[in-house]
Write a protein that holds these residues in place. Structure first.
Motif, PDB file in Angstrom:
ATOM      1  N   ALA A 122       0.743  -1.246  -0.142  1.00 33.99           N
ATOM      2  CA  ALA A 122       0.654   0.151  -0.410  1.00 33.99           C
ATOM      3  C   ALA A 122       0.626   1.017   0.071  1.00 33.99           C
ATOM      4  O   ALA A 122       1.123   2.526  -0.646  1.00 33.99           O
ATOM      5  CB  ALA A 122      -0.975  -0.082   1.036  1.00 33.99           C
ATOM      6  N   SER A 123       2.247   1.353   0.661  1.00 36.36           N
ATOM      7  CA  SER A 123       2.869   1.930   0.556  1.00 36.36           C
ATOM      8  C   SER A 123       3.785   2.702  -0.593  1.00 36.36           C
ATOM      9  O   SER A 123       4.743   3.714  -0.369  1.00 36.36           O
ATOM     10  CB  SER A 123       3.967   2.018   1.574  1.00 36.36           C
ATOM     11  OG  SER A 123       5.096   0.841   1.713  1.00 36.36           O
ATOM     12  N   GLY A 124       3.684   1.344  -1.797  1.00 37.39           N
ATOM     13  CA  GLY A 124       4.521   1.342  -3.104  1.00 37.39           C
ATOM     14  C   GLY A 124       4.851  -0.006  -3.389  1.00 37.39           C
ATOM     15  O   GLY A 124       4.853  -1.191  -2.839  1.00 37.39           O
ATOM     16  N   GLU A 125       6.094   0.128  -4.193  1.00 34.56           N
ATOM     17  CA  GLU A 125       6.138  -0.909  -4.851  1.00 34.56           C
ATOM     18  C   GLU A 125       7.102  -1.954  -3.985  1.00 34.56           C
ATOM     19  O   GLU A 125       7.822  -0.550  -3.823  1.00 34.56           O
ATOM     20  CB  GLU A 125       6.349  -0.733  -6.221  1.00 34.56           C
ATOM     21  CG  GLU A 125       7.583  -2.525  -7.396  1.00 34.56           C
ATOM     22  CD  GLU A 125       7.663  -1.750  -8.799  1.00 34.56           C
ATOM     23  OE1 GLU A 125       6.804  -1.634  -9.211  1.00 34.56           O
ATOM     24  OE2 GLU A 125       8.691  -0.907  -8.488  1.00 34.56           O
ATOM     25  N   LYS A 126       7.532  -3.045  -4.053  1.00 37.50           N
ATOM     26  CA  LYS A 126       8.671  -3.928  -3.015  1.00 37.50           C
ATOM     27  C   LYS A 126       9.030  -4.571  -4.191  1.00 37.50           C
ATOM     28  O   LYS A 126       8.026  -5.359  -4.652  1.00 37.50           O
ATOM     29  CB  LYS A 126       7.869  -3.574  -1.999  1.00 37.50           C
ATOM     30  CG  LYS A 126       7.497  -3.177  -1.178  1.00 37.50           C
ATOM     31  CD  LYS A 126       8.041  -2.425  -0.548  1.00 37.50           C
ATOM     32  CE  LYS A 126       7.761  -0.989   0.394  1.00 37.50           C
ATOM     33  NZ  LYS A 126       6.638  -0.240  -0.006  1.00 37.50           N
ATOM     34  N   SER A 127       9.954  -5.161  -3.587  1.00 35.84           N
ATOM     35  CA  SER A 127      11.010  -6.639  -4.204  1.00 35.84           C
ATOM     36  C   SER A 127      10.364  -7.774  -3.283  1.00 35.84           C
ATOM     37  O   SER A 127       9.786  -7.662  -2.200  1.00 35.84           O
ATOM     38  CB  SER A 127      12.705  -6.278  -4.419  1.00 35.84           C
ATOM     39  OG  SER A 127      12.988  -6.427  -3.443  1.00 35.84           O
ATOM     40  N   VAL A 128      10.415  -8.939  -4.361  1.00 32.77           N
ATOM     41  CA  VAL A 128      10.421  -9.879  -3.388  1.00 32.77           C
ATOM     42  C   VAL A 128      11.185  -9.460  -2.633  1.00 32.77           C
ATOM     43  O   VAL A 128      10.872 -10.338  -0.956  1.00 32.77           O
ATOM     44  CB  VAL A 128      10.140 -11.434  -4.140  1.00 32.77           C
ATOM     45  CG1 VAL A 128      10.486 -12.510  -3.389  1.00 32.77           C
ATOM     46  CG2 VAL A 128       9.072 -11.255  -5.309  1.00 32.77           C
ATOM     47  N   THR A 129      12.262 -10.092  -2.409  1.00 30.54           N
ATOM     48  CA  THR A 129      13.354  -9.520  -1.133  1.00 30.54           C
ATOM     49  C   THR A 129      12.949  -8.719   0.099  1.00 30.54           C
ATOM     50  O   THR A 129      12.808  -8.825   1.350  1.00 30.54           O
ATOM     51  CB  THR A 129      14.811  -9.126  -2.162  1.00 30.54           C
ATOM     52  OG1 THR A 129      15.258 -10.456  -2.740  1.00 30.54           O
ATOM     53  CG2 THR A 129      15.481  -9.247  -0.850  1.00 30.54           C
ATOM     54  N   GLU A 130      12.828  -7.212  -0.986  1.00 26.61           N
ATOM     55  CA  GLU A 130      12.219  -6.084  -0.005  1.00 26.61           C
ATOM     56  C   GLU A 130      10.799  -7.280   0.876  1.00 26.61           C
ATOM     57  O   GLU A 130      10.886  -6.938   2.574  1.00 26.61           O
ATOM     58  CB  GLU A 130      11.606  -5.406  -0.518  1.00 26.61           C
ATOM     59  CG  GLU A 130      12.922  -4.590  -0.412  1.00 26.61           C
ATOM     60  CD  GLU A 130      12.552  -3.234  -2.037  1.00 26.61           C
ATOM     61  OE1 GLU A 130      12.488  -2.196  -1.015  1.00 26.61           O
ATOM     62  OE2 GLU A 130      11.920  -3.227  -2.720  1.00 26.61           O
ATOM     63  N   LEU A 131       9.988  -7.994   0.700  1.00 23.98           N
ATOM     64  CA  LEU A 131       9.350  -8.564   1.369  1.00 23.98           C
ATOM     65  C   LEU A 131       9.635  -9.109   2.154  1.00 23.98           C
ATOM     66  O   LEU A 131       8.975  -9.559   3.808  1.00 23.98           O
ATOM     67  CB  LEU A 131       8.264  -8.766   0.494  1.00 23.98           C
ATOM     68  CG  LEU A 131       7.057  -7.742  -0.100  1.00 23.98           C
ATOM     69  CD1 LEU A 131       6.546  -7.727  -1.381  1.00 23.98           C
ATOM     70  CD2 LEU A 131       6.448  -6.653   0.253  1.00 23.98           C
ATOM     71  N   GLU A 132      10.605 -10.308   1.262  1.00 22.29           N
ATOM     72  CA  GLU A 132      11.037 -11.053   2.515  1.00 22.29           C
ATOM     73  C   GLU A 132      11.418 -10.457   4.033  1.00 22.29           C
ATOM     74  O   GLU A 132      11.173 -11.189   4.778  1.00 22.29           O
ATOM     75  CB  GLU A 132      12.277 -11.753   1.609  1.00 22.29           C
ATOM     76  CG  GLU A 132      11.550 -12.356   0.821  1.00 22.29           C
ATOM     77  CD  GLU A 132      13.347 -13.725  -0.487  1.00 22.29           C
ATOM     78  OE1 GLU A 132      13.749 -14.023   1.004  1.00 22.29           O
ATOM     79  OE2 GLU A 132      12.592 -13.642  -1.174  1.00 22.29           O
ATOM     80  N   ASP A 133      12.348  -9.451   3.981  1.00 20.95           N
ATOM     81  CA  ASP A 133      12.834  -9.232   4.928  1.00 20.95           C
ATOM     82  C   ASP A 133      12.156  -8.329   5.494  1.00 20.95           C
ATOM     83  O   ASP A 133      12.278  -8.819   6.892  1.00 20.95           O
ATOM     84  CB  ASP A 133      13.545  -7.901   4.193  1.00 20.95           C
ATOM     85  CG  ASP A 133      14.935  -8.268   3.623  1.00 20.95           C
ATOM     86  OD1 ASP A 133      15.383  -9.581   3.944  1.00 20.95           O
ATOM     87  OD2 ASP A 133      15.864  -8.012   3.150  1.00 20.95           O
ATOM     88  N   LEU A 134      10.956  -7.762   5.180  1.00 18.32           N
ATOM     89  CA  LEU A 134       9.999  -6.844   6.508  1.00 18.32           C
ATOM     90  C   LEU A 134       9.115  -7.706   7.151  1.00 18.32           C
ATOM     91  O   LEU A 134       8.707  -7.530   7.932  1.00 18.32           O
ATOM     92  CB  LEU A 134       9.011  -5.828   4.991  1.00 18.32           C
ATOM     93  CG  LEU A 134       9.334  -4.720   4.047  1.00 18.32           C
ATOM     94  CD1 LEU A 134       8.690  -4.888   3.008  1.00 18.32           C
ATOM     95  CD2 LEU A 134       9.676  -3.491   5.800  1.00 18.32           C
ATOM     96  N   LEU A 135       8.836  -9.244   5.678  1.00 17.87           N
ATOM     97  CA  LEU A 135       7.629  -9.842   6.702  1.00 17.87           C
ATOM     98  C   LEU A 135       8.577 -11.060   7.431  1.00 17.87           C
ATOM     99  O   LEU A 135       8.115 -11.873   8.151  1.00 17.87           O
ATOM    100  CB  LEU A 135       7.351 -10.689   5.820  1.00 17.87           C
ATOM    101  CG  LEU A 135       6.073 -10.237   4.824  1.00 17.87           C
ATOM    102  CD1 LEU A 135       5.414 -10.588   3.612  1.00 17.87           C
ATOM    103  CD2 LEU A 135       5.136  -9.216   5.535  1.00 17.87           C
ATOM    104  N   SER A 136       9.709 -10.701   7.654  1.00 15.00           N
ATOM    105  CA  SER A 136      10.866 -12.141   8.507  1.00 15.00           C
ATOM    106  C   SER A 136      10.400 -13.175   7.954  1.00 15.00           C
ATOM    107  O   SER A 136      10.267 -14.281   8.841  1.00 15.00           O
ATOM    108  CB  SER A 136      10.833 -11.849   9.582  1.00 15.00           C
ATOM    109  OG  SER A 136      10.870 -10.576  10.335  1.00 15.00           O
ATOM    110  N   ALA A 137      10.331 -13.778   7.060  1.00  8.46           N
ATOM    111  CA  ALA A 137       9.712 -15.001   6.044  1.00  8.46           C
ATOM    112  C   ALA A 137      10.926 -14.928   4.965  1.00  8.46           C
ATOM    113  O   ALA A 137      11.099 -14.228   4.009  1.00  8.46           O
ATOM    114  CB  ALA A 137       7.928 -14.735   5.396  1.00  8.46           C
TER     115      ALA A 137
END
Length: 117
Positions: A50-65
């Motif tokens: 919702a705050s903008g485009e993210k890479s899959v790696t960024e999402l992994e880091d943000l979610l700790s997944a």
């Protein structure tokens, strides 16, 4: 809480079959949308996007997944048309396809996350 007039249409025995059919189609689309966001992992991905485009790696880091878990959830969101991928070299970025997920995330945030300060 103040009583506010409902924005919902009123259906009764006088509602024509075409309107009822349209309502059923809309209910099916809404149900599919709600099922797609009803998983906490997918909901968190949508919150981040919702705050903008993210890479899959960024999402992994943000979610700790793990990558596999994030990719599985992104696949479901993509299947439902809620996110759109973009490739830049070896990196895949995701963004919201339209404003529907952001609108729902804002309501969910207001109902469950906003503090009463």
């Amino acid at each position: 809480m103040l009583d506010q007039p409902s924005r919902l249409p009123v259906f009764d025995e006088n509602t024509c079959p075409e309107d009822m059919e349209r309502m059923l189609d809309n209910a099916q689309r809404a149900s599919n949308f709600l099922k797609a966001i009803s998983h906490e992992g997918r909901l968190m991905i949508l919150c981040h996007l919702a705050s903008g485009e993210k890479s899959v790696t960024e999402l992994e880091d943000l979610l700790s997944a793990r990558q596999a878990a994030v990719s599985q959830q992104l696949s479901r969101l993509r299947l439902e048309g809620l996110v759109t991928p973009r490739r830049d070299g070896k990196t895949i970025y995701y963004r919201l396809t339209d404003d529907r997920p952001r609108q729902i995330i804002e309501v969910v945030y207001d109902l469950f996350c906003r503090s009463d300060d």
